[in-house]
Design a protein around this motif. Structure first.
Motif, PDB file in Angstrom:
ATOM      1  N   PHE A   1      -6.218   1.763   8.466  1.00 42.26           N
ATOM      2  CA  PHE A   1      -5.589   2.952   9.040  1.00 42.26           C
ATOM      3  C   PHE A   1      -4.738   3.722   8.035  1.00 42.26           C
ATOM      4  O   PHE A   1      -4.832   4.953   7.958  1.00 42.26           O
ATOM      5  N   PHE A   2      -3.922   2.998   7.238  1.00 41.61           N
ATOM      6  CA  PHE A   2      -2.915   3.683   6.421  1.00 41.61           C
ATOM      7  C   PHE A   2      -3.539   4.652   5.419  1.00 41.61           C
ATOM      8  O   PHE A   2      -3.125   5.814   5.330  1.00 41.61           O
ATOM      9  N   PHE A   3      -4.521   4.183   4.645  1.00 39.95           N
ATOM     10  CA  PHE A   3      -5.154   5.063   3.661  1.00 39.95           C
ATOM     11  C   PHE A   3      -5.899   6.207   4.358  1.00 39.95           C
ATOM     12  O   PHE A   3      -5.893   7.343   3.881  1.00 39.95           O
ATOM     13  N   ALA A   4      -6.554   5.868   5.476  1.00 35.62           N
ATOM     14  CA  ALA A   4      -7.336   6.897   6.178  1.00 35.62           C
ATOM     15  C   ALA A   4      -6.441   8.016   6.697  1.00 35.62           C
ATOM     16  O   ALA A   4      -6.770   9.201   6.560  1.00 35.62           O
ATOM     17  N   VAL A   5      -5.303   7.664   7.284  1.00 39.24           N
ATOM     18  CA  VAL A   5      -4.440   8.689   7.852  1.00 39.24           C
ATOM     19  C   VAL A   5      -3.694   9.462   6.757  1.00 39.24           C
ATOM     20  O   VAL A   5      -3.285  10.611   6.967  1.00 39.24           O
ATOM     21  N   SER A   6      -3.539   8.841   5.569  1.00 37.80           N
ATOM     22  CA  SER A   6      -2.824   9.509   4.478  1.00 37.80           C
ATOM     23  C   SER A   6      -3.730  10.417   3.654  1.00 37.80           C
ATOM     24  O   SER A   6      -3.260  11.410   3.092  1.00 37.80           O
ATOM     25  N   LEU A   7      -5.024  10.081   3.579  1.00 37.77           N
ATOM     26  CA  LEU A   7      -5.925  10.800   2.669  1.00 37.77           C
ATOM     27  C   LEU A   7      -6.997  11.609   3.384  1.00 37.77           C
ATOM     28  O   LEU A   7      -7.853  12.206   2.727  1.00 37.77           O
ATOM     29  N   SER A   8      -7.014  11.603   4.708  1.00 38.25           N
ATOM     30  CA  SER A   8      -8.022  12.384   5.436  1.00 38.25           C
ATOM     31  C   SER A   8      -7.338  13.146   6.572  1.00 38.25           C
ATOM     32  O   SER A   8      -6.306  12.710   7.095  1.00 38.25           O
ATOM     33  N   TYR A   9      -7.918  14.273   6.924  1.00 34.05           N
ATOM     34  CA  TYR A   9      -7.340  15.115   7.978  1.00 34.05           C
ATOM     35  C   TYR A   9      -8.350  15.338   9.109  1.00 34.05           C
ATOM     36  O   TYR A   9      -8.138  14.928  10.240  1.00 34.05           O
ATOM     37  N   THR A  10      -9.437  16.010   8.772  1.00 34.56           N
ATOM     38  CA  THR A  10     -10.442  16.323   9.798  1.00 34.56           C
ATOM     39  C   THR A  10     -11.848  15.916   9.364  1.00 34.56           C
ATOM     40  O   THR A  10     -12.572  15.277  10.113  1.00 34.56           O
ATOM     41  N   ASN A  11     -12.238  16.293   8.135  1.00 36.70           N
ATOM     42  CA  ASN A  11     -13.623  16.064   7.706  1.00 36.70           C
ATOM     43  C   ASN A  11     -13.977  14.591   7.576  1.00 36.70           C
ATOM     44  O   ASN A  11     -15.097  14.192   7.907  1.00 36.70           O
ATOM     45  N   ALA A  12     -13.057  13.790   7.056  1.00 38.19           N
ATOM     46  CA  ALA A  12     -13.365  12.387   6.776  1.00 38.19           C
ATOM     47  C   ALA A  12     -12.551  11.427   7.638  1.00 38.19           C
ATOM     48  O   ALA A  12     -12.558  10.226   7.375  1.00 38.19           O
ATOM     49  N   ALA A  13     -11.866  11.921   8.641  1.00 36.38           N
ATOM     50  CA  ALA A  13     -11.020  11.049   9.470  1.00 36.38           C
ATOM     51  C   ALA A  13     -11.879  10.020  10.201  1.00 36.38           C
ATOM     52  O   ALA A  13     -12.964  10.329  10.685  1.00 36.38           O
ATOM     53  N   THR A  14     -11.361   8.803  10.270  1.00 35.99           N
ATOM     54  CA  THR A  14     -12.103   7.707  10.901  1.00 35.99           C
ATOM     55  C   THR A  14     -11.537   7.410  12.299  1.00 35.99           C
ATOM     56  O   THR A  14     -10.584   8.045  12.742  1.00 35.99           O
ATOM     57  N   LEU A  15     -12.128   6.425  12.957  1.00 34.11           N
ATOM     58  CA  LEU A  15     -11.718   6.121  14.333  1.00 34.11           C
ATOM     59  C   LEU A  15     -10.234   5.754  14.480  1.00 34.11           C
ATOM     60  O   LEU A  15      -9.586   6.216  15.425  1.00 34.11           O
TER      61      LEU A  15
ATOM     62  N   VAL B   1       0.824  -1.216   0.000  1.00 31.31           N
ATOM     63  CA  VAL B   1       0.000   0.000   0.000  1.00 31.31           C
ATOM     64  C   VAL B   1       0.857   1.265   0.000  1.00 31.31           C
ATOM     65  O   VAL B   1       0.448   2.306  -0.534  1.00 31.31           O
ATOM     66  N   ALA B   2       2.057   1.162   0.604  1.00 34.44           N
ATOM     67  CA  ALA B   2       2.930   2.344   0.620  1.00 34.44           C
ATOM     68  C   ALA B   2       3.395   2.717  -0.788  1.00 34.44           C
ATOM     69  O   ALA B   2       3.728   3.875  -1.049  1.00 34.44           O
ATOM     70  N   GLY B   3       3.402   1.735  -1.716  1.00 33.32           N
ATOM     71  CA  GLY B   3       3.867   1.997  -3.062  1.00 33.32           C
ATOM     72  C   GLY B   3       2.838   2.686  -3.942  1.00 33.32           C
ATOM     73  O   GLY B   3       3.189   3.211  -5.006  1.00 33.32           O
ATOM     74  N   ILE B   4       1.570   2.673  -3.535  1.00 30.27           N
ATOM     75  CA  ILE B   4       0.532   3.288  -4.379  1.00 30.27           C
ATOM     76  C   ILE B   4      -0.085   4.519  -3.723  1.00 30.27           C
ATOM     77  O   ILE B   4      -0.982   5.128  -4.287  1.00 30.27           O
ATOM     78  N   ILE B   5       0.401   4.893  -2.545  1.00 26.36           N
ATOM     79  CA  ILE B   5      -0.250   5.995  -1.836  1.00 26.36           C
ATOM     80  C   ILE B   5      -0.023   7.342  -2.539  1.00 26.36           C
ATOM     81  O   ILE B   5      -0.912   8.198  -2.560  1.00 26.36           O
ATOM     82  N   ILE B   6       1.180   7.539  -3.135  1.00 25.50           N
ATOM     83  CA  ILE B   6       1.442   8.826  -3.806  1.00 25.50           C
ATOM     84  C   ILE B   6       0.562   9.014  -5.050  1.00 25.50           C
ATOM     85  O   ILE B   6      -0.071  10.074  -5.205  1.00 25.50           O
ATOM     86  N   PRO B   7       0.468   8.005  -5.962  1.00 29.19           N
ATOM     87  CA  PRO B   7      -0.474   8.174  -7.087  1.00 29.19           C
ATOM     88  C   PRO B   7      -1.912   8.400  -6.618  1.00 29.19           C
ATOM     89  O   PRO B   7      -2.633   9.218  -7.197  1.00 29.19           O
TER      90      PRO B   7
END
Length: 271
Positions: free
Chosen positions: A206-220, A114-120
């Motif tokens: 967790f990984f995608f959520a913490v990389s692509l969300s900040y406040t509005n869409a952050a999950t538990l 997942v770390a390899g596709i997070i930037i694209p």
């Protein structure tokens, strides 16, 4: 001799079950401790329980993160099931060219780090203005779970005899009628276990959520990580938040345990 062996296996089962459940129990207990008691070495077994940590995490807005997790998990699982179950049915019971290649391609997407596709993914969602939005996580989690659903449901559909489908069609049922009224009820335990596993994966991601969300869409999971700061780890508050996060999964698993066990032993473990 058989009784001794049976008793030994039963005892071993209880020990393994306790070992697996102990971390969850410890998290739950730690949520009722103060921060100083939570980091005591050796751990304090006797303490005055308090709901202070649960009150703090609730007042800090965990309800909004909880709602985001519920929406993302439920909607992404429904979308993944709507797309994955018909695909699994076709690959199992219909004549599809190069179906083994299609299956391998689907499962190979799970091999990607997942770390390899997070930037694209980050650049893609940024360009379409979907960063820190629930639709981005819903699309991502649905796509993440479709290969799992196809592989699991295909093994359940393989156990359905095609003669049953032919018999319903001889009686005048259409393809959709035989699918919804005959085939799906036969694989219902597998469908429940597949849906539950998909929901658990989406709930805990967790990984995608913490990389692509900040406040509005952050999950538990992102909210729990906020208690890991440069000032230190707040174990008691993190444990209180983790207890709230774990509770829905345990309740869901408890009420569906019969369907889950039956589904997992029915065909998913066959691969």
């Amino acid at each position: 001799m058989k009784r001794i062996a049976s008793g030994g296996l039963t005892l071993l089962t209880y020990v393994i079950a306790i070992l697996f459940f102990f971390p969850i129990l410890w998290i739950f207990i730690t949520g009722f401790k103060s921060e100083s008691e939570a980091i005591n070495i050796p751990p304090s077994l006797f303490f005055k329980p308090s709901l202070e940590n649960f009150e703090i995490v609730w007042q800090a807005g965990i309800g909004g993160f909880f709602a985001n997790s519920v929406v993302v998990t439920v909607v992404s699982t429904v979308i993944a099931l709507l797309l994955g179950v018909p695909a699994a049915y076709a690959l199992a019971l219909l004549k599809v060219k190069r179906k083994n290649d299609i299956l391998f391609w689907m499962i190979s997407t799970r091999f990607l780090p997942v770390a390899g596709i997070i930037i694209p993914l980050y650049l893609l969602f940024k360009n379409v203005n979907l960063l820190d939005s629930l639709p981005a996580l819903i699309l991502l989690y649905a796509g993440m779970n479709i290969p799992l659903i196809v592989w699991m449901m295909r093994s359940f559909f393989n156990d359905v005899s095609y003669e049953i489908i032919e018999a319903t069609q001889v009686d005048g049922a259409s393809g959709l009628q035989s699918f919804f009224k005959v085939v799906l009820p036969l694989v219902r335990p597998g469908l429940v276990s597949t849906a539950l596993l998909s929901m658990v994966f989406a709930w805990n991601e967790f990984f995608f959520a913490v990389s692509l969300s900040y406040t509005n869409a952050a999950t538990l999971p992102v909210y729990m990580a906020s208690y890991m700061t440069q000032e230190g780890l707040f174990w008691a508050k993190m444990s209180a938040a983790a207890s709230i996060s774990i509770f829905p999964v345990i309740i869901l698993g408890w009420f569906t345990q019969k369907q889950l066990v039956r589904g997992l032993t029915m065909g998913a473990v066959k691969g």
